[in-house]
Design a protein around this motif. Structure first.
Motif, PDB file in Angstrom:
ATOM      1  N   ASP A 266      -2.545 -12.283   3.197  1.00  0.00           N
ATOM      2  CA  ASP A 266      -1.280 -12.123   3.917  1.00  0.00           C
ATOM      3  C   ASP A 266      -1.397 -12.434   5.400  1.00  0.00           C
ATOM      4  O   ASP A 266      -0.426 -12.852   6.032  1.00  0.00           O
ATOM      5  CB  ASP A 266      -0.755 -10.695   3.729  1.00  0.00           C
ATOM      6  CG  ASP A 266      -0.425 -10.410   2.273  1.00  0.00           C
ATOM      7  OD1 ASP A 266       0.596 -10.914   1.800  1.00  0.00           O
ATOM      8  OD2 ASP A 266      -1.210  -9.707   1.611  1.00  0.00           O
TER       9      ASP A 266
ATOM     10  N   GLU B 171      -0.454  -5.210  -8.032  1.00  0.00           N
ATOM     11  CA  GLU B 171      -0.973  -5.200  -6.670  1.00  0.00           C
ATOM     12  C   GLU B 171      -0.245  -6.195  -5.768  1.00  0.00           C
ATOM     13  O   GLU B 171      -0.725  -6.543  -4.699  1.00  0.00           O
ATOM     14  CB  GLU B 171      -2.477  -5.496  -6.682  1.00  0.00           C
ATOM     15  CG  GLU B 171      -3.274  -4.430  -7.408  1.00  0.00           C
ATOM     16  CD  GLU B 171      -4.781  -4.610  -7.268  1.00  0.00           C
ATOM     17  OE1 GLU B 171      -5.192  -5.609  -6.685  1.00  0.00           O
ATOM     18  OE2 GLU B 171      -5.521  -3.733  -7.739  1.00  0.00           O
ATOM     19  N   LYS B 172       0.934  -6.620  -6.195  1.00  0.00           N
ATOM     20  CA  LYS B 172       1.669  -7.623  -5.435  1.00  0.00           C
ATOM     21  C   LYS B 172       2.087  -7.116  -4.054  1.00  0.00           C
ATOM     22  O   LYS B 172       2.230  -7.898  -3.132  1.00  0.00           O
ATOM     23  CB  LYS B 172       2.896  -8.077  -6.220  1.00  0.00           C
ATOM     24  CG  LYS B 172       2.564  -8.856  -7.489  1.00  0.00           C
ATOM     25  CD  LYS B 172       3.814  -9.292  -8.207  1.00  0.00           C
ATOM     26  CE  LYS B 172       3.479 -10.075  -9.468  1.00  0.00           C
ATOM     27  NZ  LYS B 172       4.705 -10.485 -10.199  1.00  0.00           N
ATOM     28  N   ASN B 173       2.318  -5.821  -3.929  1.00  0.00           N
ATOM     29  CA  ASN B 173       2.814  -5.277  -2.662  1.00  0.00           C
ATOM     30  C   ASN B 173       1.710  -4.792  -1.732  1.00  0.00           C
ATOM     31  O   ASN B 173       1.996  -4.214  -0.693  1.00  0.00           O
ATOM     32  CB  ASN B 173       3.790  -4.129  -2.942  1.00  0.00           C
ATOM     33  CG  ASN B 173       5.030  -4.598  -3.691  1.00  0.00           C
ATOM     34  OD1 ASN B 173       5.508  -5.704  -3.466  1.00  0.00           O
ATOM     35  ND2 ASN B 173       5.529  -3.755  -4.587  1.00  0.00           N
ATOM     36  N   LYS B 174       0.469  -5.018  -2.106  1.00  0.00           N
ATOM     37  CA  LYS B 174      -0.645  -4.570  -1.278  1.00  0.00           C
ATOM     38  C   LYS B 174      -1.095  -5.711  -0.362  1.00  0.00           C
ATOM     39  O   LYS B 174      -1.378  -6.818  -0.825  1.00  0.00           O
ATOM     40  CB  LYS B 174      -1.805  -4.094  -2.148  1.00  0.00           C
ATOM     41  CG  LYS B 174      -1.451  -2.839  -2.948  1.00  0.00           C
ATOM     42  CD  LYS B 174      -2.636  -2.317  -3.733  1.00  0.00           C
ATOM     43  CE  LYS B 174      -2.291  -1.016  -4.448  1.00  0.00           C
ATOM     44  NZ  LYS B 174      -3.447  -0.457  -5.182  1.00  0.00           N
TER      45      LYS B 174
ATOM     46  N   PRO C 234      -3.186   0.963   0.033  1.00  0.00           N
ATOM     47  CA  PRO C 234      -2.052   0.052   0.216  1.00  0.00           C
ATOM     48  C   PRO C 234      -2.419  -1.254   0.914  1.00  0.00           C
ATOM     49  O   PRO C 234      -1.704  -2.247   0.794  1.00  0.00           O
ATOM     50  CB  PRO C 234      -1.088   0.867   1.078  1.00  0.00           C
ATOM     51  CG  PRO C 234      -1.440   2.294   0.804  1.00  0.00           C
ATOM     52  CD  PRO C 234      -2.910   2.298   0.611  1.00  0.00           C
TER      53      PRO C 234
END
Length: 243
Positions: free
Chosen positions: A159, A29-32, A110
């Motif tokens: 983020d 889930e690093k890219n979410k 996402p």
């Protein structure tokens, strides 16, 4: 003992690996993106979340207020507003747990958009109880120890923080129009204290660590003007950027 590649499970957590800093993290889930919507009570967070919930690739998580109102038949939220010195640690311990649960639950899209965070639970609401003299020092110390252990040992990525900056007076007027029973006794002075803590944290950045970039949106306008502001800032928010 489980190796770093094995799964560690409990009622609330399912961890699968460790980061380079030694923190428990989730795999895959690093890219979410994770966006936290922050602001005072009645600053317009619900309106913001409802607007973005119409976007198909966003998972929206509201504060688990229903859980705070009913823990096996008890209402710690209502009890806290009635007697914060007695029930503050009870509610805030449970809030810390339920917010951690939300941060660590599997992301189904996402992007995740959350109403507040484990950080504001501690930096704003626990801090206000303590500073106002309504939380005994021992209770504050215990909650602080728990929070520090969590943030030092578990990766809780954020983020972007979207700060809905609204005046305490505006929030107070909106509260009068809402129908939440527990909020009927909230005075203007309480909202002023919460506002100052948010300003020190996210604007002046003089009180606590800010875990992500901050996008500030003025939130004193009516519903239609606020929706226009969300549309104007849509690209920044969906890209996880404050520039």
């Amino acid at each position: 003992m489980l190796s770093p590649s094995e799964t560690k499970k409990s009622g609330y957590l399912t961890m699968q690996s460790y980061s380079s800093q030694g923190k428990l993290v989730r795999n895959g889930e690093k890219n979410k993106l994770v966006i936290c919507i922050e602001g005072n009570i009645a600053s317009g967070k619900t309106t913001c979340l409802e607007y973005f919930s119409k976007t198909s690739n966003i998972e929206v998580l509201t504060e688990p207020v229903s859980k705070w109102r009913n823990v096996r038949g008890h209402n710690p939220l209502g009890l806290m507003y009635q007697d914060p010195t007695r029930w503050g640690i009870t509610l805030q311990t449970y809030i810390q747990l339920t917010m951690l649960d939300q941060h660590l639950s599997t992301i189904s899209a996402p992007m995740r958009m959350m109403e507040r965070s484990i950080y504001s639970a501690k930096y704003i609401f626990v801090e206000n109880l303590y500073r106002s003299g309504k939380m005994p020092e021992v209770d504050f110390a215990v909650l602080s120890e728990w929070f520090e252990w969590i943030t030092q040992n578990i990766a809780i990525p954020v983020d972007l923080i979207v700060y809905l900056q609204s005046s305490p007076q505006t929030c107070h007027e909106r509260l009068k129009e809402r129908c939440r029973e527990e909020e009927k006794i909230i005075p203007l002075e309480y909202l002023e204290a919460i506002h100052q803590l948010y300003e020190d944290w996210l604007i002046k950045k003089t009180s606590f660590n800010v875990p992500a970039p901050v996008l500030v949106i003025s939130a004193d306008d009516d519903l239609q003007k606020m929706i226009l502001q969300y549309e104007e800032n849509r690209e920044k928010i969906l890209s996880g950027s404050n520039v």
